[in-house]
Enzyme design. Structure first.
Site, PDB file in Angstrom:
ATOM      1  N   ARG A  58       3.318   5.590 -12.750  1.00 48.05           N
ATOM      2  CA  ARG A  58       3.400   4.608 -11.651  1.00 48.05           C
ATOM      3  C   ARG A  58       2.537   5.538 -10.649  1.00 48.05           C
ATOM      4  O   ARG A  58       1.792   4.834  -9.702  1.00 48.05           O
ATOM      5  CB  ARG A  58       4.899   4.626 -11.291  1.00 48.05           C
ATOM      6  CG  ARG A  58       4.698   3.723 -10.031  1.00 48.05           C
ATOM      7  CD  ARG A  58       6.532   3.554  -9.681  1.00 48.05           C
ATOM      8  NE  ARG A  58       6.644   2.832  -8.416  1.00 48.05           N
ATOM      9  CZ  ARG A  58       7.425   3.013  -7.307  1.00 48.05           C
ATOM     10  NH1 ARG A  58       8.392   4.077  -7.499  1.00 48.05           N
ATOM     11  NH2 ARG A  58       7.649   2.164  -6.306  1.00 48.05           N
ATOM     12  N   GLY A  79      -8.315   3.976  -3.508  1.00 46.89           N
ATOM     13  CA  GLY A  79      -8.978   4.069  -4.789  1.00 46.89           C
ATOM     14  C   GLY A  79      -8.213   5.500  -5.316  1.00 46.89           C
ATOM     15  O   GLY A  79      -7.508   5.960  -4.880  1.00 46.89           O
ATOM     16  N   ASP A 105      -8.408   8.532  -5.660  1.00 46.75           N
ATOM     17  CA  ASP A 105      -8.551   9.752  -4.842  1.00 46.75           C
ATOM     18  C   ASP A 105      -7.520  10.722  -4.748  1.00 46.75           C
ATOM     19  O   ASP A 105      -8.074  11.599  -3.955  1.00 46.75           O
ATOM     20  CB  ASP A 105      -9.446   9.205  -3.808  1.00 46.75           C
ATOM     21  CG  ASP A 105      -8.439   8.544  -2.682  1.00 46.75           C
ATOM     22  OD1 ASP A 105      -7.477   8.637  -2.908  1.00 46.75           O
ATOM     23  OD2 ASP A 105      -8.994   8.804  -1.543  1.00 46.75           O
ATOM     24  N   HIS A 136       5.763  -1.405 -17.051  1.00 49.38           N
ATOM     25  CA  HIS A 136       7.453  -1.512 -17.038  1.00 49.38           C
ATOM     26  C   HIS A 136       8.191  -1.278 -18.032  1.00 49.38           C
ATOM     27  O   HIS A 136       9.337  -1.547 -18.028  1.00 49.38           O
ATOM     28  CB  HIS A 136       7.696  -2.696 -16.031  1.00 49.38           C
ATOM     29  CG  HIS A 136       7.087  -2.336 -14.437  1.00 49.38           C
ATOM     30  ND1 HIS A 136       7.371  -3.581 -13.634  1.00 49.38           N
ATOM     31  CD2 HIS A 136       6.715  -1.456 -13.775  1.00 49.38           C
ATOM     32  CE1 HIS A 136       6.722  -3.050 -12.602  1.00 49.38           C
ATOM     33  NE2 HIS A 136       6.407  -1.752 -12.590  1.00 49.38           N
ATOM     34  N   THR A 137       7.528  -1.154 -19.014  1.00 50.80           N
ATOM     35  CA  THR A 137       8.085  -0.624 -20.446  1.00 50.80           C
ATOM     36  C   THR A 137       8.907   0.910 -20.249  1.00 50.80           C
ATOM     37  O   THR A 137       9.690   1.036 -21.097  1.00 50.80           O
ATOM     38  CB  THR A 137       7.440  -0.723 -21.696  1.00 50.80           C
ATOM     39  OG1 THR A 137       7.991  -0.327 -22.914  1.00 50.80           O
ATOM     40  CG2 THR A 137       6.014   0.185 -21.476  1.00 50.80           C
ATOM     41  N   SER A 176      -5.283  10.659  -2.549  1.00 51.87           N
ATOM     42  CA  SER A 176      -4.883  10.583  -1.295  1.00 51.87           C
ATOM     43  C   SER A 176      -3.067  10.381  -1.424  1.00 51.87           C
ATOM     44  O   SER A 176      -2.748  10.720  -0.177  1.00 51.87           O
ATOM     45  CB  SER A 176      -5.418   9.374  -0.550  1.00 51.87           C
ATOM     46  OG  SER A 176      -5.362   8.010  -1.380  1.00 51.87           O
ATOM     47  N   ASN A 210       6.454   3.869  -1.517  1.00 51.16           N
ATOM     48  CA  ASN A 210       6.277   5.313  -2.106  1.00 51.16           C
ATOM     49  C   ASN A 210       7.396   6.175  -2.041  1.00 51.16           C
ATOM     50  O   ASN A 210       7.214   7.402  -2.468  1.00 51.16           O
ATOM     51  CB  ASN A 210       4.815   5.672  -1.259  1.00 51.16           C
ATOM     52  CG  ASN A 210       3.710   5.157  -2.033  1.00 51.16           C
ATOM     53  OD1 ASN A 210       3.463   4.810  -2.824  1.00 51.16           O
ATOM     54  ND2 ASN A 210       2.491   5.078  -0.867  1.00 51.16           N
TER      55      ASN A 210
END
Ligand code: HEM
Length: 326
Positions: free
Chosen positions: A62, A72, A74, A191-192, A76, A93
């Protein structure tokens, strides 16, 4: 001396040559000569990590997704902020897992090859290895990403797809990242693995339309078991498997669950109600489709791994992934 129009053309040619160096494509074995063996180093370190905690594999898968969808791939997502306004501080998050794992691997990689390998590439390798060590497919990741040094909470809030989205909404979130509806239904197959906290789906169980009702699309017994497990709308402490069939195995259990009305998130259940994504769920409900799912998943993961990739001289390679940005 060349006439000014010729000089202009020469400058233009030089500038586009420089730009093409700066925007080089991702490639396989990017670190072959600059850090040989880095992929083995990462895989071995992860193998040891997973032996101590197998549940962190889903967290790392995830993690890469949440990195790629915002600015992207990156890294971040790893950046910290003193005033709590980085991507990592955004509500979707707050349940991400794996920061310490990536940072620990980065330290090992730095010891072998200082300032060569990006955090973003380590995250892509970790996602791949999480799948591999969950009995999923193995595949080569493209590498050569460089890290970004900007991380903004608002972008995470606007770019990550909502868990209560229908297929029309979800498709739009994927399309702006150059991903198709097929990528949507295939990547949802991630999501398995793993779990969700109750608040990510509890409205479906306790208050679907605002009158204390349940989402009628949910299979009845499944709804009852979720009701008993969460015990209310706001239980942040309890987690429930996304794939009720085989939580820690990368297989077709997710699609079998969704097909049977046991998709946990509204965004999971939505897939069976659209004709195109529903057809895919139907095919994946059949055990003989495992190889097709694996092949599709590899393609879609590579597509996702290309989102906004910084290459060449764009971005940076930093020593630690989670430095403060403000
Ligand atoms: C289609 C849009 C998607 C939505 C709306 C979505 C939403 C969510 C939500 C709400 C959770 C549970 C968070 C929690 O409460 O703990 C979750 C977990 C997870 N998601 Fe997604 N997701 C999507 C796509 C993806 C993709 C593309 C991937 C990877 C390729 C992915 C991988 C995972 C994994 C592995 C978990 C389990 C994490 C863990 O065990 O800690 N998801 N997702």
């Amino acid at each position: 001396m060349a006439p000014s129009s010729t000089r202009f053309l020469i400058l233009l040619a030089a500038a586009s040559l420089l730009a093409s160096f700066a925007r080089a494509d991702l490639q396989y074995d990017f670190y072959n000569t600059s850090c040989p063996g880095v992929e083995t180093l990462v895989r071995d370190a992860l193998n040891a990590t997973f032996a101590a905690d197998s549940t962190i594999r889903s967290g790392l898968l995830r993690f890469h997704f949440h990195d790629c969808f915002v600015r992207g791939c990156d890294a971040s997502i790893m950046l910290q902020s003193h005033n709590g306004t980085a991507e990592k501080d955004a509500n979707p998050n707050l349940t991400l897992r794996g920061y310490e794992v990536i940072e620990a691997i980065k330290a090992k990689v730095e010891a072998a090859c200082p300032l060569v390998v990006s955090c973003a590439d380590i995250m892509a390798m970790a996602a791949r290895d999480a799948v591999y060590f969950s009995e999923g497919p193995d595949y080569q990741v493209e590498t050569g990403r460089r890290d970004g040094n900007v991380s903004m909470m608002e972008e995470a809030l606007s770019d990550l797809p909502p868990a209560d989205g229908n297929v029309t909404v979800l498709t739009k979130f994927f399309a702006v990242k150059n991903l198709t509806m097929k990528d949507l239904v295939v990547l949802s197959g991630a999501h398995t693995l793993g779990v969700s906290h109750c608040p990510s789906f509890s409205h479906r169980v306790y208050n679907y339309t605002g009158v204390g009702d349940e989402d009628p699309s949910m299979e009845a017994e499944y709804g009852q078991s979720l009701n008993a497990t969460c015990g209310g709308l706001d239980n942040v402490a309890t987690v429930v498997p996304l794939d009720a069939v085989t939580t820690e195995k990368f297989d077709l259990g997710y699609y079998q669950s969704v097909y049977a009305g046991k998709g946990l998130l509204q965004s999971d259940d939505a897939l069976r109600h659209d004709s195109l994504t529903g057809a895919y769920v139907g095919v994946m409900n059949n055990a003989s489709s495992l190889d097709t799912f694996f092949a599709d998943f590899i393609v879609s993961m590579i597509n996702m791994g290309r989102i906004g990739a910084r290459t060449g001289t764009d971005g940076e390679i930093r020593e630690t992934c989670g430095i403060y940005v403000d």
